[in-house]
Design a protein around this motif. Structure first.
Motif, mmCIF file in Angstrom:
data_model
loop_
_atom_site.group_PDB
_atom_site.id
_atom_site.type_symbol
_atom_site.label_atom_id
_atom_site.label_comp_id
_atom_site.label_asym_id
_atom_site.label_seq_id
_atom_site.Cartn_x
_atom_site.Cartn_y
_atom_site.Cartn_z
ATOM 1 N N ASP A 299 -8.789 0.869 9.012
ATOM 2 C CA ASP A 299 -9.488 -0.400 8.817
ATOM 3 C C ASP A 299 -10.541 -0.662 9.880
ATOM 4 O O ASP A 299 -11.038 -1.783 10.014
ATOM 5 C CB ASP A 299 -8.471 -1.546 8.801
ATOM 6 N N GLU B 20 2.128 -4.872 7.200
ATOM 7 C CA GLU B 20 0.766 -4.925 6.667
ATOM 8 C C GLU B 20 0.704 -5.784 5.408
ATOM 9 O O GLU B 20 -0.236 -6.567 5.218
ATOM 10 C CB GLU B 20 0.281 -3.501 6.369
ATOM 11 N N HIS C 38 -2.993 2.549 9.800
ATOM 12 C CA HIS C 38 -3.556 1.346 9.174
ATOM 13 C C HIS C 38 -4.716 0.795 10.002
ATOM 14 O O HIS C 38 -5.778 0.463 9.466
ATOM 15 C CB HIS C 38 -2.477 0.275 9.040
ATOM 16 N N GLU D 278 0.857 -1.179 0.000
ATOM 17 C CA GLU D 278 0.000 0.000 0.000
ATOM 18 C C GLU D 278 0.894 1.230 0.000
ATOM 19 O O GLU D 278 1.650 1.459 0.954
ATOM 20 C CB GLU D 278 -0.909 0.017 1.225
ATOM 21 N N GLY E 85 4.228 -0.580 6.295
ATOM 22 C CA GLY E 85 3.742 -1.227 5.090
ATOM 23 C C GLY E 85 4.249 -2.624 4.885
ATOM 24 O O GLY E 85 3.569 -3.459 4.274
ATOM 25 N N ARG F 95 -7.891 -6.071 7.013
ATOM 26 C CA ARG F 95 -6.575 -6.256 7.578
ATOM 27 C C ARG F 95 -6.651 -7.364 8.619
ATOM 28 O O ARG F 95 -7.570 -7.423 9.399
ATOM 29 C CB ARG F 95 -6.063 -4.971 8.223
#
Length: 319
Positions: free
Chosen positions: A228, A179, A224, A169, A176, A315
């Protein structure tokens, strides 16, 4: 004579890291994997120091995918888009792969979907308490793999998996790699640790450098999570209990209450009693509260992103 197709693309992001690029390319020149079986694609994230101006080779063995300054994950995506091999090997510009890195990473990938290789520290001399804390809290891929995450400093996977989950992302500048790996595992991919696929990474020496990295990581994690629809740990009241939450967290993850002597010893560091005492206030007071404040700020930003997007992203949370 037509050269054989390349087996693996080495992906390296950089911004204003001329000396790092020169050194990592020198390490890659010493790989035991024949040079015609791999390529190096540098994702230049808007560098202004000219460090990648002459990196491209005539035979295409090393290429540069340049773009505007965004973040390292956008640069990785751009480098992958300009690569050709069916396997991707991620490495950071400030890392130094051992000569057998590619061969051993590829061998490990034959039995799994993703491989997190060993990251060893280049330990400065003299070392500081900040060095010990930095080493204690990062780059332990064997431990990270057990909890389902890994770092892009040393990561192998197939292009098919990268494409299937949509790559990194590129909008949020930190967290990142974790994730991305979480998404891969949520898609059904298997992650394994390879102790013999080794890169070296410099350990930090100053509080400023470590706290800056800690801030960015925690803010990115919280962005993040909030984006989410989740509540990051730093927003929860229990995270603000002095000492207690750090104790609970280290016990939950199977870590020692002080700096991890076994992990440090595997990186050539024998802790002294003075060093242990000097690190404890940093570990139990400074890091938790800096991280919590960063998460509060990231949580607010993530909520704004969630509101502007109007939809939730998926996620998988590591607990």
């Amino acid at each position: 004579m037509t050269s054989p197709p390349r087996v693996v693309s080495v992906i390296i992001p950089v911004r204003d890291g001329a000396a790092d690029i020169e050194a990592v390319l020198a390490s890659l020149e010493r790989q035991t994997l024949p040079a015609d079986q791999f390529e190096v694609v540098i994702g230049d994230d808007g560098s202004s120091d000219g460090g990648t101006d002459h990196a491209t080779t005539e035979d295409g063995h090393v290429r540069v995918a340049s773009g505007p300054p965004t973040n390292s994950y956008a640069a990785r995506n751009r480098a992958v888009a300009n690569s050709t091999a069916p396997i991707l090997a991620f490495c950071d510009a400030d890392c130094r792969p051992e000569a057998e890195w590619l061969e051993r990473g590829l061998a490990a990938l034959e039995r799994t979907d993703m491989v997190a290789g060993r990251i060893r520290f280049e330990v400065p001399s003299p070392r500081t308490p900040w060095t010990i804390v930095d080493m204690d809290g990062s780059k332990d891929h064997e431990h990270q793999v057990r909890v389902g995450v890994a770092e892009t400093a040393n990561l192998f996977l197939r292009r098919e998996l990268f494409d299937r989950v949509g790559g990194f992302e590129g909008e949020i500048p930190e967290y990142g790699d974790f994730e991305f790996v979480e998404r891969c595992i949520a898609s059904g991919a298997q992650l394994e640790y390879a102790a013999d696929a080794v890169v070296f990474h410099p350990a930090r020496t100053s509080g400023r450098s470590l706290l800056r990295a800690l801030w960015k990581y925690n803010r990115g994690y919280a962005v993040h999570a909030a984006r989410d629809g989740q509540v990051p740990d730093g927003v929860k009241l229990r995270s603000w209990l002095p000492v207690v939450q750090t104790l609970r967290g280290r016990r939950r993850w199977g870590r020692s209450l002080g700096p991890d002597a076994a992990w440090l010893r595997s990186n050539g560091v024998e802790l002294t009693a003075r060093e242990t005492l000097a690190t404890l206030p940093i570990m139990y007071l400074v890091l938790p509260y800096v991280g919590n404040v960063a998460q509060l700020i990231g949580w607010r930003e993530g909520r704004r992103l969630r509101g502007s997007a109007g939809t939730a992203h998926v996620r998988t949370e590591v607990d």
